[in-house]
Design a protein around this motif. Sequence first.
Motif, PDB file in Angstrom:
ATOM      1  N   GLN A  52      84.853  28.385   5.557  1.00  0.00           N
ATOM      2  CA  GLN A  52      84.901  29.808   5.184  1.00  0.00           C
ATOM      3  C   GLN A  52      83.500  30.410   5.192  1.00  0.00           C
ATOM      4  OE1 GLN A  52      87.261  31.859   4.705  1.00  0.00           O
ATOM      5  NE2 GLN A  52      89.062  30.922   3.768  1.00  0.00           N
ATOM      6  N   TYR A  59      80.885  30.505  13.698  1.00  0.00           N
ATOM      7  CA  TYR A  59      80.524  29.583  14.786  1.00  0.00           C
ATOM      8  C   TYR A  59      80.785  30.253  16.125  1.00  0.00           C
ATOM      9  CZ  TYR A  59      81.085  25.555  17.951  1.00  0.00           C
ATOM     10  OH  TYR A  59      81.018  24.675  18.994  1.00  0.00           O
ATOM     11  N   PHE A 102      89.176  31.216  25.788  1.00  0.00           N
ATOM     12  CA  PHE A 102      90.148  31.589  24.766  1.00  0.00           C
ATOM     13  C   PHE A 102      91.553  31.471  25.332  1.00  0.00           C
ATOM     14  CE2 PHE A 102      86.353  34.146  23.762  1.00  0.00           C
ATOM     15  CZ  PHE A 102      86.056  33.543  22.561  1.00  0.00           C
ATOM     16  N   LEU A 120      96.342  35.957  25.328  1.00  0.00           N
ATOM     17  CA  LEU A 120      96.091  36.968  24.309  1.00  0.00           C
ATOM     18  C   LEU A 120      95.233  38.093  24.856  1.00  0.00           C
ATOM     19  CD1 LEU A 120      95.272  34.826  21.156  1.00  0.00           C
ATOM     20  CD2 LEU A 120      97.384  36.005  21.703  1.00  0.00           C
ATOM     21  N   GLU A 137      94.108  41.366  20.144  1.00  0.00           N
ATOM     22  CA  GLU A 137      94.996  40.412  19.467  1.00  0.00           C
ATOM     23  C   GLU A 137      94.235  39.192  18.983  1.00  0.00           C
ATOM     24  OE1 GLU A 137      99.267  41.041  21.685  1.00  0.00           O
ATOM     25  OE2 GLU A 137      97.684  39.967  22.734  1.00  0.00           O
ATOM     26  N   LEU A 138      93.287  38.770  19.811  1.00  0.00           N
ATOM     27  CA  LEU A 138      92.485  37.610  19.420  1.00  0.00           C
ATOM     28  C   LEU A 138      91.709  37.931  18.149  1.00  0.00           C
ATOM     29  CD1 LEU A 138      91.360  34.771  20.134  1.00  0.00           C
ATOM     30  CD2 LEU A 138      89.520  35.942  21.317  1.00  0.00           C
ATOM     31  N   GLU A 173      92.355  40.208  15.943  1.00  0.00           N
ATOM     32  CA  GLU A 173      93.298  40.345  14.822  1.00  0.00           C
ATOM     33  C   GLU A 173      93.742  38.971  14.322  1.00  0.00           C
ATOM     34  OE1 GLU A 173      94.172  42.994  13.153  1.00  0.00           O
ATOM     35  OE2 GLU A 173      92.827  44.228  14.393  1.00  0.00           O
ATOM     36  N   MET A 174      93.946  38.070  15.289  1.00  0.00           N
ATOM     37  CA  MET A 174      94.412  36.744  14.917  1.00  0.00           C
ATOM     38  C   MET A 174      93.372  36.032  14.062  1.00  0.00           C
ATOM     39  SD  MET A 174      95.534  33.599  17.346  1.00  0.00           S
ATOM     40  CE  MET A 174      93.933  32.912  17.643  1.00  0.00           C
ATOM     41  N   ILE A 175      92.102  36.080  14.515  1.00  0.00           N
ATOM     42  CA  ILE A 175      91.048  35.402  13.750  1.00  0.00           C
ATOM     43  C   ILE A 175      90.921  36.048  12.365  1.00  0.00           C
ATOM     44  CG2 ILE A 175      88.589  34.850  13.702  1.00  0.00           C
ATOM     45  CD1 ILE A 175      90.080  33.250  15.761  1.00  0.00           C
ATOM     46  N   ASP A 202      93.282  37.456  10.756  1.00  0.00           N
ATOM     47  CA  ASP A 202      94.464  37.023  10.019  1.00  0.00           C
ATOM     48  C   ASP A 202      94.265  35.615   9.454  1.00  0.00           C
ATOM     49  OD1 ASP A 202      97.053  36.995   9.058  1.00  0.00           O
ATOM     50  OD2 ASP A 202      97.866  36.175  10.924  1.00  0.00           O
ATOM     51  N   ILE A 203      93.635  34.761  10.282  1.00  0.00           N
ATOM     52  CA  ILE A 203      93.438  33.386   9.836  1.00  0.00           C
ATOM     53  C   ILE A 203      92.372  33.305   8.753  1.00  0.00           C
ATOM     54  CG2 ILE A 203      92.507  31.157  10.597  1.00  0.00           C
ATOM     55  CD1 ILE A 203      93.967  31.679  13.272  1.00  0.00           C
ATOM     56  N   ARG A 204      91.281  34.065   8.940  1.00  0.00           N
ATOM     57  CA  ARG A 204      90.173  33.973   7.966  1.00  0.00           C
ATOM     58  C   ARG A 204      90.470  34.724   6.677  1.00  0.00           C
ATOM     59  NH1 ARG A 204      85.202  31.749  10.400  1.00  0.00           N
ATOM     60  NH2 ARG A 204      84.155  32.400   8.495  1.00  0.00           N
ATOM     61  N   GLN A 205      91.220  35.779   6.784  1.00  0.00           N
ATOM     62  CA  GLN A 205      91.529  36.587   5.586  1.00  0.00           C
ATOM     63  C   GLN A 205      90.254  37.005   4.851  1.00  0.00           C
ATOM     64  OE1 GLN A 205      94.503  37.672   4.596  1.00  0.00           O
ATOM     65  NE2 GLN A 205      95.750  36.571   6.074  1.00  0.00           N
TER      66      GLN A 205
END
Lengths: 260, 412, 232
Positions: free
Chosen positions: C73, C77, C84, C88, C92-93, C95-97, C99-102
């Motif tokens: 967290q 990196y 990638f 995607l 979207e990529l 947004e995805m990251i 979403d994952i990191r929050q």
Amino acid sequence: MIKILKYSFYDLMRSRWSYVYFLFYLLLGFVLLFLNNELSKAVITLMNVIIVLVPLIGTIFGVMYFYNSKEFTELLLAQPIKRSSIFFGQYLGVAGSLTMSLVLGLGIPFALYGLFESNAIWDFSLLLITGAFLTMIFSGLAFNIALSNENKIKGFGYAVLSWLFLAVIYDGLFLMSLIVFEQYPLDNFSLMATMFNPIDLSRTLILLKLDISALLGYTGAIFKQFFGTNLGVVISLIMLSLWTLIPVWRLGYKSKRKDF
Amino acid sequence: MGKKQLFFVIIMLLIGVKTWASTITVCKTCPIKTIQEGISQASDFDTVLVKNGTYNEFNLKINKPLTLMGEGNPIIDGGEQGEIIQIMANNVTIDGFVIKNVGTSYTSDYAAIRVIGSEDFLIQNVKLEKLFFGIYLEKSKNGMVLNNTIQGDAKDEYNSGNGIQLWYSQNIVVANNSIQNVRDGIYLEFSDFITIEHNYSGNNLRYGLHFMFSNDDVYKGNTFENNGAGVAVMFSKRIDMHGNTFKKNWGTASFGLLLKEINDAEISGNTFEENTVGISIEGSNRIVYRNNDFISNGWAIKVRGACYANTITNNNFLYNSFDLAYNGNLHDNVFEKNYWSDYTGYDLDRDGFGDVPYRPVKLFSYIVNRTPETIILLRSLFMDIIDFSEKVSPVFTPDNLVDAKPLMKRNK
Amino acid sequence: MIQVENLHKKFGKNPVLTGLDLNIHAGSIFAVLGPNGSGKTTLIKTVLGMVIPDKGIISVMDSPVKNQWKYRQQINYLPQIANFPGNLKVLELIEMIKDIRQMPSDEAQLIARFGLEPFLDKKLSNLSGGTKQKVNIVLAFMFNCPLIILDEPTNGLDPLALIRLKELIFEEKAKGKTFLITSHIMQFVEEVSDEVVYLLEGKIYFKGSINDLKVKTKQTNFEHAIAAISTY
């Protein structure tokens, strides 16, 4: 893990191959039912398709997806996510989207045909359940193979080889050993040999529905107990679940120790 | 019609008129309380009317022509003492009883109803329970056994009897009976000109129907389900088998129909469904099999040794695990114009027959014959490959064992 | 910020890191240098937990990283090869990251800085190498983390983007962030880094400022100093 699953799943759902797979089954279902017009025959043909093609597609798809999503995996590895979640998520994404293509692709034509009012619904559901199991087992095996082989070509080769072994060669060896040792009681041996091959296992499960009359023609008491009661179904389902869980467990174990 | 015969008929009619008028009633509150007493008081051609109730009686001997009629299904309980009713006269009718608790013996074949050397009998609407033998016809003629229900509780073959047994009997009709859980549903020995129709024979230990040394018999429209084996026809001649259903006769040595040493018969319009073996044939010649449906059997037909000049034509073979198992040479048996659901050929000249002959015997069926355990490899890809290569160039299966004119469409 | 003690790693029979010790302080820019195959990327990946060391202890912000994942967290990196998932779209990529990191992020500013707006709706498989690298940079800088690891950040960048990247690094450094950078572009290293670490044969061969290096090798040019160090 759910997030990874979600992205893998979306990713696959948008890929051309999922559509091809889905359309293939859709077409197969329609052709079988509406050209043939016979449910029983369709179920038998489907069984052949499911025990041969589903494992092959699961294997190839699993290996392909694993290698193709190497970048995605590496991207995720640097993120604050547990390793096993990444691989389980991807695995479930592949297995899930393949299973969905299978179930929908075959389910839609059968539902349109009026399956729900026919007695074949149990045979058919059993086919789909077995198909789902085989998808999960073989994409799991493929993930394992791909995880252990950096070299794409090698990994692909091993995966196809393992499919070929389980789908054809295993049965050949099985048959030969049965014939060579025919003087000995072979009940236990043949049931055990079946358990150690998920394709044979699924085939047996379907045979219990389709060919029970022939299976009961055999004299052995153990066979009789296995095929004549629910024991066969229960044991087969347990073994199939083990076959699903063991590759998944190994995937988690290996992924924790692997360098990227 | 000669004068003498005419006279005889008139006398008979007069006697008839006289007897029908007389009815003896038996009930718990009547002057006559037992059936035995009713029978002994009756004159020839009387009717003994038995009212509702339970009668603990056995060894009822009927030695004169009479009608034993039950009203409201009276129960005759034999108390496991032995035989219950014996008919030893012509023109006896038994109608509307529940008969139970026949004695079991290892030395004599006690029956619920035994007919000995009698003619023109009628046994109908009788329900048999807890029996050893059910209805036993012995050296009798011209009778009818109709609408009876026989519900046994047989567990082992050695201490159970048959539902309906015919021994040295002729010209008898057995129809619309239901026979379950006995040893043989219906058993015929040395019995000729018998008609067996529309019966249901199921869940019996040994055979649904069993012919031994019986000739010129007909059975049609019967259903044989889930017996040790469906129907066994052995050492008999000219048996007509038509429109019967044989299903779910499962087991090691089980079959829908067994033909052993049978000549000159016709088997048509029957349905064989989900049997381990549809028809098992041994030493049977000149038999015509046509218009039968073989559906989802383990083996549709198993031919073992010495069968000559049989014709198998216009049948439907649908989704059997194996269509045919065959021992030895073809012996001028003919397979022609059948529909085989496994057939994958084509019909370019559109004459309704496939252009490529169908080979009903698979190599795998030979392998299973030799090593039965290999059955577990049924429908595996490996077996399909082997069967396919055998189909392309036969090595093990008889080269000429083919249906040269397989139907493209199911025969309706 | 990062402590590495006695780090060993073999790939098969080939030892890559053999007893490496390293201590990286917070708030400075560290460049890890070394010939090809000297273990730069391996070192970075062990810190990230992508490569599991055979032996040794790595701590990030005073806690060991073995079998842990939550410490990531705190790390941004930038991987060496900007590949990638091709399916995607850029947005979207991102947004995805997210979403994952929050975590809170400021990608908009970075997208504008690198002129990526026209590409947001394009699929990643259709982007050029340089554009992908810009996306890579956006992903690496959009979260506010104390440690930023850049593996060959200049790959494929045009001169303008390179300038923007340098600005970005200095801005972030000013906020007190720690950088760990590998690069083959010596000019870039010289411009941005406070300290360099030179890896050779799985060990630290040199650690110090660029000036120290020049003094040690008696070279005036950084590039030559680097070239000379292995023969020194």
